[in-house]
Motif scaffolding. Structure first.
Motif, PDB file in Angstrom:
ATOM      1  N   LEU A 283       7.765 -45.728   2.754  1.00 29.69           N
ATOM      2  CA  LEU A 283       9.122 -45.189   2.881  1.00 29.69           C
ATOM      3  C   LEU A 283      10.168 -46.213   2.444  1.00 29.69           C
ATOM      4  CD1 LEU A 283       8.768 -43.292   6.288  1.00 29.69           C
ATOM      5  CD2 LEU A 283       8.940 -42.284   4.007  1.00 29.69           C
ATOM      6  N   SER A 284       9.929 -47.482   2.737  1.00 24.96           N
ATOM      7  CA  SER A 284      10.898 -48.517   2.354  1.00 24.96           C
ATOM      8  C   SER A 284      10.934 -48.769   0.854  1.00 24.96           C
ATOM      9  CB  SER A 284      10.582 -49.825   3.090  1.00 24.96           C
ATOM     10  OG  SER A 284       9.317 -50.326   2.688  1.00 24.96           O
ATOM     11  N   SER A 285       9.887 -48.294   0.133  1.00 19.66           N
ATOM     12  CA  SER A 285       9.860 -48.486  -1.318  1.00 19.66           C
ATOM     13  C   SER A 285      10.618 -47.371  -2.048  1.00 19.66           C
ATOM     14  CB  SER A 285       8.410 -48.520  -1.811  1.00 19.66           C
ATOM     15  OG  SER A 285       7.844 -47.231  -1.779  1.00 19.66           O
ATOM     16  N   MET A 286      11.032 -46.332  -1.300  1.00 21.81           N
ATOM     17  CA  MET A 286      11.725 -45.192  -1.900  1.00 21.81           C
ATOM     18  C   MET A 286      13.237 -45.339  -1.748  1.00 21.81           C
ATOM     19  SD  MET A 286       9.421 -42.129  -0.219  1.00 21.81           S
ATOM     20  CE  MET A 286       7.658 -42.328   0.044  1.00 21.81           C
ATOM     21  N   THR A 287      13.951 -44.535  -2.504  1.00 21.49           N
ATOM     22  CA  THR A 287      15.396 -44.441  -2.295  1.00 21.49           C
ATOM     23  C   THR A 287      15.628 -43.778  -0.935  1.00 21.49           C
ATOM     24  OG1 THR A 287      15.571 -42.251  -3.295  1.00 21.49           O
ATOM     25  CG2 THR A 287      15.780 -44.157  -4.772  1.00 21.49           C
ATOM     26  N   ARG A 289      17.354 -41.237  -0.188  1.00 23.68           N
ATOM     27  CA  ARG A 289      17.257 -39.781  -0.290  1.00 23.68           C
ATOM     28  C   ARG A 289      15.798 -39.332  -0.348  1.00 23.68           C
ATOM     29  NH1 ARG A 289      16.871 -36.162  -4.450  1.00 23.68           N
ATOM     30  NH2 ARG A 289      17.773 -34.085  -4.082  1.00 23.68           N
ATOM     31  N   ALA A 290      14.973 -40.044  -1.163  1.00 22.58           N
ATOM     32  CA  ALA A 290      13.561 -39.678  -1.300  1.00 22.58           C
ATOM     33  C   ALA A 290      12.819 -39.865   0.022  1.00 22.58           C
ATOM     34  CB  ALA A 290      12.907 -40.516  -2.394  1.00 22.58           C
ATOM     35  N   ALA A 291      13.112 -40.958   0.729  1.00 24.84           N
ATOM     36  CA  ALA A 291      12.473 -41.206   2.019  1.00 24.84           C
ATOM     37  C   ALA A 291      12.841 -40.115   3.021  1.00 24.84           C
ATOM     38  CB  ALA A 291      12.875 -42.580   2.546  1.00 24.84           C
ATOM     39  N   LYS A 292      14.110 -39.684   2.976  1.00 19.38           N
ATOM     40  CA  LYS A 292      14.561 -38.632   3.887  1.00 19.38           C
ATOM     41  C   LYS A 292      13.823 -37.324   3.611  1.00 19.38           C
ATOM     42  CE  LYS A 292      18.789 -36.413   5.573  1.00 19.38           C
ATOM     43  NZ  LYS A 292      20.269 -36.336   5.446  1.00 19.38           N
ATOM     44  N   LEU A 293      13.599 -37.012   2.328  1.00 16.78           N
ATOM     45  CA  LEU A 293      12.877 -35.795   1.961  1.00 16.78           C
ATOM     46  C   LEU A 293      11.425 -35.846   2.424  1.00 16.78           C
ATOM     47  CD1 LEU A 293      14.254 -35.157  -1.660  1.00 16.78           C
ATOM     48  CD2 LEU A 293      14.635 -33.736   0.374  1.00 16.78           C
ATOM     49  N   ILE A 294      10.787 -37.015   2.278  1.00 17.65           N
ATOM     50  CA  ILE A 294       9.395 -37.157   2.713  1.00 17.65           C
ATOM     51  C   ILE A 294       9.292 -36.994   4.227  1.00 17.65           C
ATOM     52  CG2 ILE A 294       7.505 -38.813   3.003  1.00 17.65           C
ATOM     53  CD1 ILE A 294       7.477 -37.703   0.261  1.00 17.65           C
ATOM     54  N   ARG A 295      10.237 -37.614   4.960  1.00 15.75           N
ATOM     55  CA  ARG A 295      10.237 -37.474   6.427  1.00 15.75           C
ATOM     56  C   ARG A 295      10.411 -36.007   6.811  1.00 15.75           C
ATOM     57  NH1 ARG A 295      13.455 -42.340   6.309  1.00 15.75           N
ATOM     58  NH2 ARG A 295      12.291 -44.102   7.198  1.00 15.75           N
ATOM     59  N   SER A 296      11.302 -35.325   6.095  1.00 16.63           N
ATOM     60  CA  SER A 296      11.555 -33.921   6.371  1.00 16.63           C
ATOM     61  C   SER A 296      10.299 -33.085   6.116  1.00 16.63           C
ATOM     62  CB  SER A 296      12.711 -33.419   5.498  1.00 16.63           C
ATOM     63  OG  SER A 296      12.915 -32.041   5.677  1.00 16.63           O
ATOM     64  N   ASP A 297       9.585 -33.405   5.011  1.00 19.77           N
ATOM     65  CA  ASP A 297       8.342 -32.695   4.684  1.00 19.77           C
ATOM     66  C   ASP A 297       7.289 -32.913   5.769  1.00 19.77           C
ATOM     67  OD1 ASP A 297       9.371 -31.678   2.373  1.00 19.77           O
ATOM     68  OD2 ASP A 297       8.417 -33.131   1.041  1.00 19.77           O
ATOM     69  N   MET A 298       7.169 -34.156   6.242  1.00 21.17           N
ATOM     70  CA  MET A 298       6.177 -34.461   7.276  1.00 21.17           C
ATOM     71  C   MET A 298       6.489 -33.710   8.563  1.00 21.17           C
ATOM     72  SD  MET A 298       5.116 -38.488   6.890  1.00 21.17           S
ATOM     73  CE  MET A 298       6.786 -39.154   6.967  1.00 21.17           C
ATOM     74  N   SER A 299       7.776 -33.630   8.900  1.00 18.54           N
ATOM     75  CA  SER A 299       8.187 -32.951  10.118  1.00 18.54           C
ATOM     76  C   SER A 299       7.945 -31.445  10.013  1.00 18.54           C
ATOM     77  CB  SER A 299       9.659 -33.239  10.401  1.00 18.54           C
ATOM     78  OG  SER A 299      10.106 -32.547  11.545  1.00 18.54           O
ATOM     79  N   ALA A 300       8.230 -30.882   8.823  1.00 18.77           N
ATOM     80  CA  ALA A 300       8.109 -29.438   8.624  1.00 18.77           C
ATOM     81  C   ALA A 300       6.653 -28.983   8.627  1.00 18.77           C
ATOM     82  CB  ALA A 300       8.779 -29.041   7.310  1.00 18.77           C
ATOM     83  N   MET A 301       5.719 -29.905   8.372  1.00 17.63           N
ATOM     84  CA  MET A 301       4.306 -29.537   8.345  1.00 17.63           C
ATOM     85  C   MET A 301       3.778 -29.122   9.707  1.00 17.63           C
ATOM     86  SD  MET A 301       2.596 -32.479   5.963  1.00 17.63           S
ATOM     87  CE  MET A 301       3.074 -32.698   4.247  1.00 17.63           C
ATOM     88  N   GLY A 302       4.359 -29.680  10.754  1.00 16.36           N
ATOM     89  CA  GLY A 302       3.827 -29.418  12.078  1.00 16.36           C
ATOM     90  C   GLY A 302       2.451 -30.042  12.222  1.00 16.36           C
ATOM     91  N   PRO A 303       1.626 -29.572  13.148  1.00 17.16           N
ATOM     92  CA  PRO A 303       0.273 -30.118  13.302  1.00 17.16           C
ATOM     93  C   PRO A 303      -0.569 -29.846  12.049  1.00 17.16           C
ATOM     94  CG  PRO A 303       0.913 -28.799  15.206  1.00 17.16           C
ATOM     95  CD  PRO A 303       1.935 -28.526  14.143  1.00 17.16           C
ATOM     96  N   VAL A 304      -1.315 -30.827  11.606  1.00 14.45           N
ATOM     97  CA  VAL A 304      -2.187 -30.668  10.435  1.00 14.45           C
ATOM     98  C   VAL A 304      -3.572 -31.192  10.791  1.00 14.45           C
ATOM     99  CG1 VAL A 304      -0.332 -30.854   8.730  1.00 14.45           C
ATOM    100  CG2 VAL A 304      -1.514 -32.919   9.493  1.00 14.45           C
ATOM    101  N   ARG A 305      -4.576 -30.712  10.077  1.00 17.37           N
ATOM    102  CA  ARG A 305      -5.948 -31.162  10.328  1.00 17.37           C
ATOM    103  C   ARG A 305      -6.119 -32.608   9.858  1.00 17.37           C
ATOM    104  NH1 ARG A 305     -10.360 -27.377   7.887  1.00 17.37           N
ATOM    105  NH2 ARG A 305      -9.236 -28.000   6.007  1.00 17.37           N
ATOM    106  N   ALA A 306      -6.819 -33.391  10.650  1.00 19.19           N
ATOM    107  CA  ALA A 306      -7.085 -34.783  10.271  1.00 19.19           C
ATOM    108  C   ALA A 306      -7.811 -34.838   8.935  1.00 19.19           C
ATOM    109  CB  ALA A 306      -7.904 -35.481  11.355  1.00 19.19           C
TER     110      ALA A 306
END
Length: 342
Positions: A283-287, A289-306
């Protein structure tokens, strides 16, 4: 059983010869023998070379090519074409001599004839072998290889021997065909076969690549079994493996390159299952805005299979190794003693 749905792009990356190789590898010894028996030596050599370099073939592709044998291949996760599996397959359907000739053609330096192949062998290696031969034999061999290569080999020979060889080449008239065939056979059975064996990959490298491609639980189970049977081999395999955790040792510039080339959805899935240290490194290697989008994507996924996270992480590791092979990134901190620079 219905054949799996295969996207055209999945098959397009395999040439006709590669598809034939996958088919023959899947057929194995029992079903493949009648087909191998109908092929010419050149066809066998070409197909064998293709199989030896085939690598991993997804089961879905294999099932598509072999739907009528789906009961035999449905349980396979992948096929793995290699020099060893090719040699085992050929040994079941033809003579030892023919197998040796074909495998030498595959493994040895490129070239259609023995003399073409010798012209592609390092002059130092060839000179080391020829130092122990009769000068007349050396003269016959150097007379048959490319002049530029013969010159380099002569320069590597002891001065007295090279002078003797040159005089014999000057005085050499017609050499009987039987003599040339005998020299060629000796080179094939001794020098080229020894060279091929010396050039074989360390089997630990192959196992490391296989373990890298396994899911986490399978990898841990098989590594534990290897630890029990051969701790030294297990340690060697571990040292050759490149895992998702190793991405945490990448330099910032390498991480940025990896992020640019990664599928963003898959990157988010991989980071969702990562430890906090690796997640922050990416995340620290991204801009911002890009880091914020990735965090948002991870949050929107909800529980995922390992398992899904592990698959995404494995794909990220494969991408990193591919970038390393192309010289676009350095794998592992170059200041480390364990650096792997590609």
């Amino acid at each position: 059983m219905l054949a799996p749905v295969i996207e055209p792009a999945d098959l397009k990356k395999y040439s006709g010869m590669q598809r034939a190789g996958a088919l023959m590898l899947a057929l194995g010894e029992k079903h493949g023998a009648p087909i191998w028996a109908q092929l010419s030596i050149d066809e066998v050599t070409e197909l064998s070379s293709c199989i030896a370099e085939l690598g991993r073939v997804p089961a879905a592709v294999v099932e598509h090519l072999l739907v009528q044998f789906s009961s035999e291949v449905a349980g396979m996760a992948t096929l793995h074409g290699s020099y060893d599996s090719t040699e085992r397959l050929l040994r079941a359907v033809m003579s030892e001599e023919k197998v040796r000739e074909i495998m030498e053609n595959i493994r040895g330096p490129s070239g259609r004839t023995m003399w073409d192949k010798l012209s592609n062998v390092s002059e130092t290696l060839l000179a080391t072998y020829l130092k122990n031969e009769y000068p007349q034999t050396v003269a016959v061999i150097l007379d048959k290889v490319r002049p530029d290569h013969a010159a380099r080999v002569l320069a590597e020979l002891p001065q007295e021997l090279s002078a003797d060889v040159i005089m014999r080449m000057i005085r050499m008239d017609h050499v009987q065909k039987e003599v040339i065939l005998e020299v060629e056979q000796t080179l094939r059975s001794e020098f080229m076969s020894n060279l091929a064996r010396a050039q074989r990959r360390d089997p630990h490298e192959t196992i490391a690549e296989i373990f890298n491609a396994l899911d986490r639980s399978s990898e841990e189970r098989m590594m534990a079994a290897l630890d029990e049977r051969s701790p030294e081999s297990a340690e060697r395999v571990r040292s050759l493996m490149f895992t998702f955790e190793d991405l945490g040792k990448l330099l910032p510039a390498a991480v940025q390159t990896l992020v640019r080339n990664a599928n963003k959805r898959e990157l988010a899935l991989a980071l969702k299952g990562a430890n906090e240290e690796i997640r922050q490194l990416f995340l620290s290697s991204m801009t911002e805005r890009a880091a914020k989008l990735i965090r948002s994507d991870m949050s929107a996924m909800g529980p995922v299979r390992a398992r899904d996270c592990e698959d995404a992480q494995a794909n990220l590791v494969r991408l990193a190794k591919s970038l390393g092979d192309r010289g676009e990134i350095i794998l592992v901190d170059p200041k480390s003693n364990d650096a792997m620079i590609y």
